[in-house]
Motif scaffolding. Sequence first.
Motif, PDB file in Angstrom:
ATOM      1  N   SER A 143       0.825  -1.213   0.000  1.00 27.40           N
ATOM      2  CA  SER A 143       0.000   0.000   0.000  1.00 27.40           C
ATOM      3  C   SER A 143       0.857   1.260   0.000  1.00 27.40           C
ATOM      4  O   SER A 143       0.448   2.308  -0.510  1.00 27.40           O
ATOM      5  N   GLN A 144       2.078   1.155   0.545  1.00 27.30           N
ATOM      6  CA  GLN A 144       2.945   2.335   0.598  1.00 27.30           C
ATOM      7  C   GLN A 144       3.480   2.715  -0.777  1.00 27.30           C
ATOM      8  O   GLN A 144       3.956   3.841  -0.973  1.00 27.30           O
ATOM      9  N   SER A 145       3.396   1.794  -1.738  1.00 22.85           N
ATOM     10  CA  SER A 145       3.880   2.094  -3.088  1.00 22.85           C
ATOM     11  C   SER A 145       2.850   2.875  -3.901  1.00 22.85           C
ATOM     12  O   SER A 145       3.162   3.374  -4.985  1.00 22.85           O
ATOM     13  N   LEU A 146       1.643   2.995  -3.374  1.00 23.50           N
ATOM     14  CA  LEU A 146       0.558   3.648  -4.104  1.00 23.50           C
ATOM     15  C   LEU A 146       0.595   5.164  -3.915  1.00 23.50           C
ATOM     16  O   LEU A 146       0.918   5.657  -2.836  1.00 23.50           O
ATOM     17  N   ASP A 147       0.245   5.868  -4.968  1.00 24.47           N
ATOM     18  CA  ASP A 147       0.107   7.323  -4.892  1.00 24.47           C
ATOM     19  C   ASP A 147      -1.343   7.622  -4.533  1.00 24.47           C
ATOM     20  O   ASP A 147      -2.203   7.768  -5.400  1.00 24.47           O
ATOM     21  N   TRP A 148      -1.614   7.707  -3.238  1.00 29.85           N
ATOM     22  CA  TRP A 148      -2.984   7.865  -2.766  1.00 29.85           C
ATOM     23  C   TRP A 148      -3.581   9.195  -3.191  1.00 29.85           C
ATOM     24  O   TRP A 148      -4.793   9.295  -3.428  1.00 29.85           O
ATOM     25  N   GLN A 149      -2.767  10.227  -3.299  1.00 30.00           N
ATOM     26  CA  GLN A 149      -3.287  11.507  -3.774  1.00 30.00           C
ATOM     27  C   GLN A 149      -3.774  11.399  -5.216  1.00 30.00           C
ATOM     28  O   GLN A 149      -4.807  11.962  -5.579  1.00 30.00           O
ATOM     29  N   GLU A 150      -3.025  10.666  -6.033  1.00 38.84           N
ATOM     30  CA  GLU A 150      -3.417  10.494  -7.430  1.00 38.84           C
ATOM     31  C   GLU A 150      -4.712   9.689  -7.529  1.00 38.84           C
ATOM     32  O   GLU A 150      -5.574   9.989  -8.370  1.00 38.84           O
ATOM     33  N   ARG A 208     -15.594   1.982   3.119  1.00 38.17           N
ATOM     34  CA  ARG A 208     -16.157   0.770   3.729  1.00 38.17           C
ATOM     35  C   ARG A 208     -15.538  -0.483   3.127  1.00 38.17           C
ATOM     36  O   ARG A 208     -15.282  -1.460   3.831  1.00 38.17           O
ATOM     37  N   SER A 209     -15.300  -0.460   1.814  1.00 36.76           N
ATOM     38  CA  SER A 209     -14.711  -1.648   1.171  1.00 36.76           C
ATOM     39  C   SER A 209     -13.288  -1.868   1.671  1.00 36.76           C
ATOM     40  O   SER A 209     -12.863  -3.008   1.888  1.00 36.76           O
ATOM     41  N   LEU A 210     -12.542  -0.789   1.875  1.00 34.74           N
ATOM     42  CA  LEU A 210     -11.182  -0.903   2.399  1.00 34.74           C
ATOM     43  C   LEU A 210     -11.203  -1.421   3.835  1.00 34.74           C
ATOM     44  O   LEU A 210     -10.408  -2.298   4.207  1.00 34.74           O
ATOM     45  N   ASP A 211     -12.117  -0.907   4.643  1.00 36.14           N
ATOM     46  CA  ASP A 211     -12.226  -1.356   6.036  1.00 36.14           C
ATOM     47  C   ASP A 211     -12.650  -2.820   6.111  1.00 36.14           C
ATOM     48  O   ASP A 211     -12.156  -3.582   6.949  1.00 36.14           O
ATOM     49  N   LYS A 212     -13.559  -3.208   5.233  1.00 36.72           N
ATOM     50  CA  LYS A 212     -14.032  -4.592   5.207  1.00 36.72           C
ATOM     51  C   LYS A 212     -12.887  -5.564   4.919  1.00 36.72           C
ATOM     52  O   LYS A 212     -12.720  -6.571   5.619  1.00 36.72           O
ATOM     53  N   GLU A 213     -12.107  -5.265   3.878  1.00 36.82           N
ATOM     54  CA  GLU A 213     -10.989  -6.145   3.523  1.00 36.82           C
ATOM     55  C   GLU A 213      -9.927  -6.134   4.619  1.00 36.82           C
ATOM     56  O   GLU A 213      -9.275  -7.156   4.878  1.00 36.82           O
ATOM     57  N   ILE A 222      -4.126  -0.152   5.591  1.00 40.54           N
ATOM     58  CA  ILE A 222      -4.077   1.215   5.075  1.00 40.54           C
ATOM     59  C   ILE A 222      -3.990   2.153   6.268  1.00 40.54           C
ATOM     60  O   ILE A 222      -4.802   2.066   7.190  1.00 40.54           O
ATOM     61  N   SER A 223      -3.015   3.022   6.256  1.00 38.30           N
ATOM     62  CA  SER A 223      -2.843   3.941   7.382  1.00 38.30           C
ATOM     63  C   SER A 223      -3.801   5.128   7.266  1.00 38.30           C
ATOM     64  O   SER A 223      -4.307   5.437   6.180  1.00 38.30           O
ATOM     65  N   ARG A 228      -5.870  10.013   4.342  1.00 37.73           N
ATOM     66  CA  ARG A 228      -5.874  11.480   4.289  1.00 37.73           C
ATOM     67  C   ARG A 228      -5.281  11.965   2.972  1.00 37.73           C
ATOM     68  O   ARG A 228      -5.758  12.948   2.383  1.00 37.73           O
ATOM     69  N   ASN A 229      -4.247  11.265   2.489  1.00 38.11           N
ATOM     70  CA  ASN A 229      -3.670  11.628   1.192  1.00 38.11           C
ATOM     71  C   ASN A 229      -4.688  11.450   0.070  1.00 38.11           C
ATOM     72  O   ASN A 229      -4.740  12.261  -0.863  1.00 38.11           O
ATOM     73  N   PHE A 230      -5.469  10.372   0.168  1.00 38.14           N
ATOM     74  CA  PHE A 230      -6.532  10.167  -0.816  1.00 38.14           C
ATOM     75  C   PHE A 230      -7.499  11.352  -0.801  1.00 38.14           C
ATOM     76  O   PHE A 230      -7.842  11.911  -1.865  1.00 38.14           O
TER      77      PHE A 230
END
Length: 236
Positions: A143-150, A208-213, A222-223, A228-230
């Motif tokens: 997950s840290q490799s993802l660009d959450w802002q993008e 919700r989908s992220l929390d469920k998984e 996911i931190s 927050r970056n998202f």
Amino acid sequence: MPQTIKISPNTILLRSDHTLPISSSWFDPKFWQSQDALSGTGNGRGEVWFINSQFGRFVIRRYRRGGLIAKFNKNRFLFTGLEKTRPWLELSLLEYMHSIGLPVPRPIGGIYVREKGFYRGELLTQTIENAKDLFDIIKTGNSQSLDWQEIGAVVKRFHSEGIYHSDLNCHNIMIDQANKVWLIDFDKCEQRPQDEKWKQANIDRLKRSLDKESNLYTQFNISDAQWRNFLEGYCG
């Protein structure tokens, strides 16, 4: 809008790509299997087959029902007219989104077959090359490799065009090797008037989908900072 081609009294082919020799057999996995072009299967809102052919790489998705009704009716829908069928609606929306440059799969075609007031249908789109969905990336501890802002910024692009994704979750967001963010699976989605309520509901559904998984898989993390970056990318 998709071009309609009458194959038989009950079978209508929908063509979005006019450069390919699409026929009704293109929506039959057994046809591609006979050509040694069936490369895999998957699941989502429908049955899914991956095709690697001389014409290109495609995904076939067969529309199916969910919930309790699926126990006795897996893939038949009430026919109320061509322009209300799922293949027509999704292809039309994909054509529009593709035409304005939104990152969605290129629409190829669709088909539906009527029988006794009902229909069943399939959709054909081009494969997004070298891409993984958000779920798989996070589940493998990346997950840290993802660009959450993008990711947030891309979701915002869809919302700015009034695109409501009825099932925005971590399986329907894909990232390719160039880190480009894509959205897939637009069954039952639509273009809506601008309204912050449905946009917020879309974001809440994704969370919700992220929390469920995260509750199902110990590696799926996911931190708060990443989320927050998202949101910062979305509000950007």
